[in-house]
Design a protein around this motif. Structure first.
Motif, PDB file in Angstrom:
ATOM      1  N   LEU A 154     -56.798 -57.047 -47.553  1.00 47.69           N
ATOM      2  CA  LEU A 154     -56.361 -57.026 -46.158  1.00 47.69           C
ATOM      3  C   LEU A 154     -56.899 -58.233 -45.391  1.00 47.69           C
ATOM      4  CD1 LEU A 154     -56.631 -53.243 -45.228  1.00 47.69           C
ATOM      5  CD2 LEU A 154     -54.571 -54.586 -45.696  1.00 47.69           C
ATOM      6  N   LEU A 155     -58.099 -58.664 -45.713  1.00 51.61           N
ATOM      7  CA  LEU A 155     -58.657 -59.835 -45.034  1.00 51.61           C
ATOM      8  C   LEU A 155     -57.912 -61.110 -45.442  1.00 51.61           C
ATOM      9  CD1 LEU A 155     -62.483 -59.049 -45.264  1.00 51.61           C
ATOM     10  CD2 LEU A 155     -61.009 -58.893 -43.256  1.00 51.61           C
ATOM     11  N   VAL A 156     -57.609 -61.242 -46.732  1.00 48.50           N
ATOM     12  CA  VAL A 156     -56.833 -62.402 -47.187  1.00 48.50           C
ATOM     13  C   VAL A 156     -55.438 -62.374 -46.566  1.00 48.50           C
ATOM     14  CG1 VAL A 156     -55.769 -63.489 -49.202  1.00 48.50           C
ATOM     15  CG2 VAL A 156     -58.115 -62.627 -49.343  1.00 48.50           C
ATOM     16  N   THR A 157     -54.853 -61.189 -46.490  1.00 40.98           N
ATOM     17  CA  THR A 157     -53.542 -61.045 -45.853  1.00 40.98           C
ATOM     18  C   THR A 157     -53.596 -61.441 -44.390  1.00 40.98           C
ATOM     19  OG1 THR A 157     -53.042 -59.219 -47.371  1.00 40.98           O
ATOM     20  CG2 THR A 157     -51.641 -59.445 -45.436  1.00 40.98           C
ATOM     21  N   SER A 158     -54.690 -61.108 -43.727  1.00 42.61           N
ATOM     22  CA  SER A 158     -54.842 -61.440 -42.309  1.00 42.61           C
ATOM     23  C   SER A 158     -54.781 -62.941 -42.079  1.00 42.61           C
ATOM     24  CB  SER A 158     -56.169 -60.892 -41.782  1.00 42.61           C
ATOM     25  OG  SER A 158     -56.209 -59.484 -41.845  1.00 42.61           O
ATOM     26  N   VAL A 159     -55.359 -63.703 -42.997  1.00 42.92           N
ATOM     27  CA  VAL A 159     -55.348 -65.165 -42.854  1.00 42.92           C
ATOM     28  C   VAL A 159     -53.917 -65.689 -42.778  1.00 42.92           C
ATOM     29  CG1 VAL A 159     -55.945 -67.332 -43.984  1.00 42.92           C
ATOM     30  CG2 VAL A 159     -57.578 -65.440 -43.994  1.00 42.92           C
ATOM     31  N   LEU A 160     -53.046 -65.175 -43.649  1.00 44.05           N
ATOM     32  CA  LEU A 160     -51.646 -65.600 -43.641  1.00 44.05           C
ATOM     33  C   LEU A 160     -50.883 -65.007 -42.458  1.00 44.05           C
ATOM     34  CD1 LEU A 160     -50.892 -65.199 -47.461  1.00 44.05           C
ATOM     35  CD2 LEU A 160     -51.533 -67.271 -46.228  1.00 44.05           C
ATOM     36  N   HIS A 161     -51.230 -63.773 -42.120  1.00 40.17           N
ATOM     37  CA  HIS A 161     -50.531 -63.113 -41.011  1.00 40.17           C
ATOM     38  C   HIS A 161     -50.804 -63.817 -39.688  1.00 40.17           C
ATOM     39  CE1 HIS A 161     -48.886 -59.985 -38.453  1.00 40.17           C
ATOM     40  NE2 HIS A 161     -50.029 -59.942 -37.803  1.00 40.17           N
ATOM     41  N   GLU A 196     -48.055 -65.100 -37.151  1.00 39.52           N
ATOM     42  CA  GLU A 196     -48.091 -64.601 -35.774  1.00 39.52           C
ATOM     43  C   GLU A 196     -48.173 -65.753 -34.776  1.00 39.52           C
ATOM     44  OE1 GLU A 196     -51.674 -62.495 -34.469  1.00 39.52           O
ATOM     45  OE2 GLU A 196     -50.364 -60.819 -33.961  1.00 39.52           O
ATOM     46  N   PHE A 197     -48.902 -66.796 -35.148  1.00 41.47           N
ATOM     47  CA  PHE A 197     -49.038 -67.965 -34.279  1.00 41.47           C
ATOM     48  C   PHE A 197     -47.677 -68.594 -34.007  1.00 41.47           C
ATOM     49  CE2 PHE A 197     -49.377 -72.604 -33.999  1.00 41.47           C
ATOM     50  CZ  PHE A 197     -50.228 -72.755 -32.912  1.00 41.47           C
ATOM     51  N   TRP A 198     -46.884 -68.827 -35.048  1.00 41.47           N
ATOM     52  CA  TRP A 198     -45.608 -69.513 -34.884  1.00 41.47           C
ATOM     53  C   TRP A 198     -44.504 -68.590 -34.377  1.00 41.47           C
ATOM     54  CZ3 TRP A 198     -45.705 -74.484 -34.629  1.00 41.47           C
ATOM     55  CH2 TRP A 198     -46.635 -75.213 -35.365  1.00 41.47           C
ATOM     56  N   MET A 223     -50.496 -74.315 -25.615  1.00 43.98           N
ATOM     57  CA  MET A 223     -50.836 -74.819 -26.943  1.00 43.98           C
ATOM     58  C   MET A 223     -52.346 -74.808 -27.169  1.00 43.98           C
ATOM     59  SD  MET A 223     -49.925 -76.152 -29.845  1.00 43.98           S
ATOM     60  CE  MET A 223     -48.256 -76.816 -29.739  1.00 43.98           C
ATOM     61  N   GLU A 224     -53.105 -75.166 -26.153  1.00 46.31           N
ATOM     62  CA  GLU A 224     -54.560 -75.213 -26.292  1.00 46.31           C
ATOM     63  C   GLU A 224     -55.152 -73.831 -26.563  1.00 46.31           C
ATOM     64  OE1 GLU A 224     -56.046 -77.042 -22.778  1.00 46.31           O
ATOM     65  OE2 GLU A 224     -55.391 -79.064 -23.331  1.00 46.31           O
ATOM     66  N   VAL A 225     -54.756 -72.833 -25.782  1.00 52.84           N
ATOM     67  CA  VAL A 225     -55.324 -71.493 -25.975  1.00 52.84           C
ATOM     68  C   VAL A 225     -54.869 -70.913 -27.313  1.00 52.84           C
ATOM     69  CG1 VAL A 225     -55.559 -71.043 -23.510  1.00 52.84           C
ATOM     70  CG2 VAL A 225     -53.459 -70.362 -24.683  1.00 52.84           C
ATOM     71  N   SER A 226     -53.639 -71.209 -27.713  1.00 52.09           N
ATOM     72  CA  SER A 226     -53.133 -70.681 -28.985  1.00 52.09           C
ATOM     73  C   SER A 226     -53.883 -71.281 -30.163  1.00 52.09           C
ATOM     74  CB  SER A 226     -51.638 -70.967 -29.112  1.00 52.09           C
ATOM     75  OG  SER A 226     -50.902 -70.348 -28.087  1.00 52.09           O
ATOM     76  N   LEU A 227     -54.077 -72.603 -30.146  1.00 49.80           N
ATOM     77  CA  LEU A 227     -54.795 -73.264 -31.235  1.00 49.80           C
ATOM     78  C   LEU A 227     -56.258 -72.850 -31.275  1.00 49.80           C
ATOM     79  CD1 LEU A 227     -53.309 -76.885 -31.128  1.00 49.80           C
ATOM     80  CD2 LEU A 227     -52.970 -75.153 -32.901  1.00 49.80           C
TER      81      LEU A 227
END
Length: 319
Positions: free
Chosen positions: A264-271, A275-277, A294-298
């Motif tokens: 689940l933690l490895v999945t979170s990295v990809l998720h 979610e970002f894009w 863009m600043e707050v998202s990054l």
């Protein structure tokens, strides 16, 4: 039809255990919006804001994030547009908001599905790590506030928030919460039921065994068994779907509790990247504007990914 009849008892039992808890969490989450309880919880946000050297208005925004993070961010953008806070205060507040939003989402929406699918021990372990990640993100925001922001002036009392909603009768609150709960629960249930049903069927096919043999070397490098490929794949789009997919695999004994948490933690990295894009960046740009959005998202993505990588490393080393 044979695979469907084979998995139908298991999938019906899983739905019976998970869906009622999910429905209850959605209902309570909607019920507690704009109540005295929310305002009392909001009192905690004022010392938190002072700890990060944030103005009093940011504390109100953090309080609102307990129930509706988009509304909280919109309020924060309004403070920025009126000159009450600057860009740095917005970035710091955005990171600190991981504490109330993570807590609220975990208690009312995430934990019922996690505990029902993974069990108290494994689910509790993952939830503790998930909350720890949000705590680290918020702590980074507080640290940046201490380093970058000046000491704010005397805070103003901000107690008039949502008085009309607080004095609404409980009958109206229950009715309103029920109306909001039904569409939210339906969206979650459709994803959860579809994914769990398909995963249980796929696990019965020979084609799946062929795929697992191909990807087994790659996942073995991460210390994970091949069946978690389905969890990672579905989790890119929805962590709730990943939890639903992992439940049957864990119950079948194909993964250990430690491997389930790591998955689940490895999945979170990809998720988080998806979610970002998909909606994180577009939503923040629409609220804060192109540059600040863009600043707050990054900033949030970078800190959250680093915290998750740290959590993965800790689990791999200790378990």
């Amino acid at each position: 039809m044979q695979p469907i009849s084979d998995v139908l008892p298991d999938v019906l039992n899983l739905w019976k255990n998970v869906l009622p808890s999910m429905l209850l969490g959605c209902f309570l989450g909607n019920l507690f919006q704009n109540t005295v309880l929310l305002q009392r919880l909001g009192r905690v946000m004022h010392p938190l804001a002072r700890l990060g050297r944030l103005p009093a208005g940011c504390a109100t925004s953090l309080t609102l994030c307990l129930a509706d993070r988009i509304a909280g961010y919109a309020m924060l953008a309004g403070l920025k547009n009126t000159g009450v806070v600057g860009a740095r205060e917005v970035v710091v507040s955005f990171l600190v908001s991981a504490l109330p939003t993570g807590l609220y989402f975990t208690v009312f929406f995430f934990s019922p599905a996690v505990i029902a699918s993974l069990g108290c021990r494994t689910g509790g372990m993952y939830l503790a790590i998930y909350l720890g990640i949000n705590l680290m993100v918020g702590a980074v925001g507080l640290l940046l506030g201490r380093l970058l922001l000046p000491q704010p002036g005397q805070a103003q009392k901000e107690g008039e928030q949502s008085r009309e909603a607080v004095h609404t009768s409980w009958r109206d609150k229950l009715t309103k919460a029920a109306r909001r709960t039904i569409p939210t629960f339906c969206r979650l249930a459709v994803v959860f039921m579809t994914v769990t049903f398909l995963v249980l069927i796929l696990l019965q096919t020979d084609y799946v065994n062929q795929i697992l043999r191909q990807v087994d070397p790659v996942l073995s490098y991460l210390g994970l068994p091949a069946p978690v490929l389905f969890v990672i794949t579905t989790g890119v789009l929805s962590m709730l779907a990943a939890i639903g997919a992992l439940g049957p695999i864990l119950q079948a004994g194909l993964v250990t509790p430690a491997e389930a948490v790591t998955t689940l933690l490895v999945t979170s990295v990809l998720h988080y990247l998806y979610e970002f894009w998909s909606h994180g960046l577009p939503t923040n740009v629409s609220i804060f504007g192109p540059k600040l959005g863009m600043e707050v998202s990054l900033a949030a993505l970078l800190v959250r990914e680093l915290a998750t990588f740290l959590a993965v490393g800790t689990v791999v080393l200790l378990v």
